[in-house]
Design a protein around this motif. Structure first.
Motif, short mmCIF file in Angstrom:
data_model
loop_
_atom_site.label_atom_id
_atom_site.label_comp_id
_atom_site.label_asym_id
_atom_site.label_seq_id
_atom_site.Cartn_x
_atom_site.Cartn_y
_atom_site.Cartn_z
N GLY A 32 0.80 -1.21 0.00
CA GLY A 32 0.00 0.00 0.00
C GLY A 32 0.84 1.27 0.00
N GLU A 33 1.93 1.24 -0.76
CA GLU A 33 2.87 2.37 -0.77
C GLU A 33 2.31 3.58 -1.52
N TRP A 34 1.45 3.33 -2.52
CA TRP A 34 0.95 4.41 -3.36
C TRP A 34 -0.56 4.52 -3.23
N ALA A 35 -1.02 5.56 -2.61
CA ALA A 35 -2.46 5.75 -2.45
C ALA A 35 -3.09 6.26 -3.73
N THR A 36 -2.34 7.06 -4.50
CA THR A 36 -2.86 7.65 -5.73
C THR A 36 -1.93 7.38 -6.89
N VAL A 37 -2.44 7.63 -8.10
CA VAL A 37 -1.61 7.51 -9.29
C VAL A 37 -0.43 8.48 -9.20
N ARG A 38 -0.66 9.67 -8.70
CA ARG A 38 0.41 10.65 -8.55
C ARG A 38 1.55 10.10 -7.70
N ASP A 39 1.21 9.44 -6.60
CA ASP A 39 2.26 8.90 -5.72
C ASP A 39 3.18 7.96 -6.48
N HIS A 40 2.60 7.09 -7.30
CA HIS A 40 3.44 6.14 -8.05
C HIS A 40 4.27 6.85 -9.12
N LEU A 41 3.65 7.76 -9.87
CA LEU A 41 4.39 8.45 -10.93
C LEU A 41 5.55 9.26 -10.36
N LEU A 42 5.33 9.89 -9.21
CA LEU A 42 6.41 10.66 -8.58
C LEU A 42 7.54 9.73 -8.13
N ALA A 43 7.17 8.59 -7.56
CA ALA A 43 8.19 7.66 -7.10
C ALA A 43 8.96 7.06 -8.27
N ARG A 44 8.26 6.82 -9.38
CA ARG A 44 8.88 6.14 -10.52
C ARG A 44 9.70 7.08 -11.39
N PHE A 45 9.17 8.27 -11.67
CA PHE A 45 9.82 9.16 -12.62
C PHE A 45 10.44 10.40 -11.99
N GLY A 46 10.04 10.72 -10.78
CA GLY A 46 10.58 11.91 -10.13
C GLY A 46 12.09 11.94 -10.04
N PRO A 47 12.75 10.83 -9.64
CA PRO A 47 14.22 10.87 -9.56
C PRO A 47 14.90 11.15 -10.89
N ALA A 48 14.27 10.79 -12.00
CA ALA A 48 14.89 10.97 -13.31
C ALA A 48 14.63 12.35 -13.91
N VAL A 49 13.37 12.82 -13.82
CA VAL A 49 13.01 14.08 -14.48
C VAL A 49 12.64 15.19 -13.50
N GLY A 50 12.52 14.84 -12.24
CA GLY A 50 12.15 15.84 -11.24
C GLY A 50 10.66 15.81 -10.94
N ALA A 51 10.32 15.99 -9.66
CA ALA A 51 8.91 15.96 -9.25
C ALA A 51 8.11 17.06 -9.92
N ALA A 52 8.73 18.23 -10.12
CA ALA A 52 8.02 19.35 -10.72
C ALA A 52 7.59 19.01 -12.15
N ARG A 53 8.45 18.27 -12.89
CA ARG A 53 8.11 17.93 -14.27
C ARG A 53 6.96 16.92 -14.29
N VAL A 54 6.96 15.96 -13.38
CA VAL A 54 5.87 15.00 -13.30
C VAL A 54 4.55 15.71 -13.00
N GLU A 55 4.59 16.63 -12.05
CA GLU A 55 3.38 17.39 -11.70
C GLU A 55 2.88 18.20 -12.89
N GLU A 56 3.82 18.79 -13.64
CA GLU A 56 3.43 19.57 -14.82
C GLU A 56 2.77 18.69 -15.87
N MET A 57 3.30 17.49 -16.08
CA MET A 57 2.71 16.58 -17.05
C MET A 57 1.31 16.14 -16.62
N LEU A 58 1.11 15.94 -15.33
CA LEU A 58 -0.22 15.61 -14.84
C LEU A 58 -1.20 16.76 -15.08
N ARG A 59 -0.76 17.98 -14.79
CA ARG A 59 -1.63 19.14 -14.99
C ARG A 59 -1.99 19.32 -16.47
N ASP A 60 -1.02 18.99 -17.36
CA ASP A 60 -1.24 19.17 -18.79
C ASP A 60 -1.99 17.99 -19.43
N GLY A 61 -2.38 16.99 -18.62
CA GLY A 61 -3.10 15.85 -19.17
C GLY A 61 -2.25 14.96 -20.05
#
Length: 311
Positions: A32-61
């Motif tokens: 139960g490490e990831w409650a939301t899709v965001r939690d998983h995407l940040l854990a998976r891609f955040g170290p490579a591209v940065g959390a801010a970029r993942v958040e921006e991609m989510l906002r942009d659909g």
């Protein structure tokens, strides 16, 4: 009874510049490490591209589900769910040569790949590849190569139009049922007795630029023939029976006939990686095989020419 494997659903996003979207299947989360899709995407891609970029991609659909609708970061995490997105492409210098088409029908495309253009996306070469260019310009999204040609080598590449036919054409190359003929320009040495068949064992370590001949059971075989010579240069016909990395370059170098403008053999040269004025003098000139679908004999010849041979 074994459970039948279900293929993934088709991508809801079209290709971009000839490149497929990334398909992500959300993995199991027993703790139960990831409650939301965001939690998983940040854990998976955040170290490579940065959390801010993942958040921006989510906002942009930029992340979409199987129906093509944008996936909201706050949606509950569901293991096994498919998500697609287009990755950001790094800027690539355009290789200033075009890909020719020697032959095309409903099953295959035979392309004339120029020097310096990779066959398929790999490493730093993604959009600047023969596959991406041809998918885009020919409007063939399922196009896939049946084999590979080194980036620095020019000449013929066989690509398959429909995904369902790819296995049949790949099998031709796997079973060595394709006659491949290369042309090369190298120094002429009358002391080298030709024709000759070279057999040895070639190995190439990951991260090492050059391949090397090592003791052991031969895994590489090439026939070397001299076609003509003039001005201290020879024009050679090379007939590989196997397809080891850098095989023809290693075999010619081993004969004391290193290919002209080879940046790796006999020694690694300190020069720009893409010196467009000095392409490696190696051309995949002929492909011959029996079409595995129709049974018809096929022979294709490159329209390219090696620049260093006197005309």
């Amino acid at each position: 009874m074994a459970r039948r494997h279900r293929p993934p659903p088709p991508a809801p996003l079209p290709q971009r510049a000839g490149i497929d979207p990334v398909r992500l299947r959300l993995p199991a989360d027993p703790d139960g490490e990831w409650a939301t899709v965001r939690d998983h995407l940040l854990a998976r891609f955040g170290p490579a591209v940065g959390a801010a970029r993942v958040e921006e991609m989510l906002r942009d659909g930029r992340f979409v589900g199987v129906d093509g609708a944008a996936v909201g970061g706050g949606e509950p995490y569901t293991a096994g769910r498919y998500v697609w997105f287009h990755r950001d492409f790094a800027a690539e210098e355009r290789v200033p040569f075009e890909v020719g088409v020697v032959y095309r029908d409903e099953r295959m495309v035979v392309a004339d790949k120029p020097h310096f253009l990779a066959t398929t996306p790999r490493g730093g070469h993604v959009t600047e590849t023969a596959l991406a260019r041809l998918r885009d310009t020919l409007g063939l999204p399922e196009l896939q190569p049946a084999h590979r040609l080194d980036r620095l080598t020019a000449g013929l590449v066989l690509l398959v139009v429909r995904a369902g036919d790819r296995g049949a054409y790949q099998t031709l190359f796997r079973d060595r049922a394709v006659r491949k003929e290369y042309e090369a320009i190298a120094p002429y040495d009358p002391a080298v007795a030709l024709p000759v068949t070279v057999r040895n064992r070639i190995e190439k370590e990951r991260g090492v630029l050059t391949a090397r001949v090592v003791p052991g059971e031969p895994n590489a075989e090439s026939r070397i023939e001299l076609v003509e010579h003039q001005g201290g240069l020879g024009r050679y016909r090379l007939l590989p029976a196997t397809g080891r990395t850098h095989q023809l370059r290693v075999h010619m170098n081993g004969l004391g006939l290193p290919l002209l403008d080879d940046p790796l053999y006999p020694v690694v040269q300190d020069r720009a990686p893409d010196d467009y004025a000095r392409p490696l003098q190696l051309l995949a000139k002929v492909l011959e095989f029996t079409d595995p679908v129709t049974g018809a004999p096929c022979r294709f010849e490159s329209r390219l020419r090696l620049a260093q041979w006197p005309r």
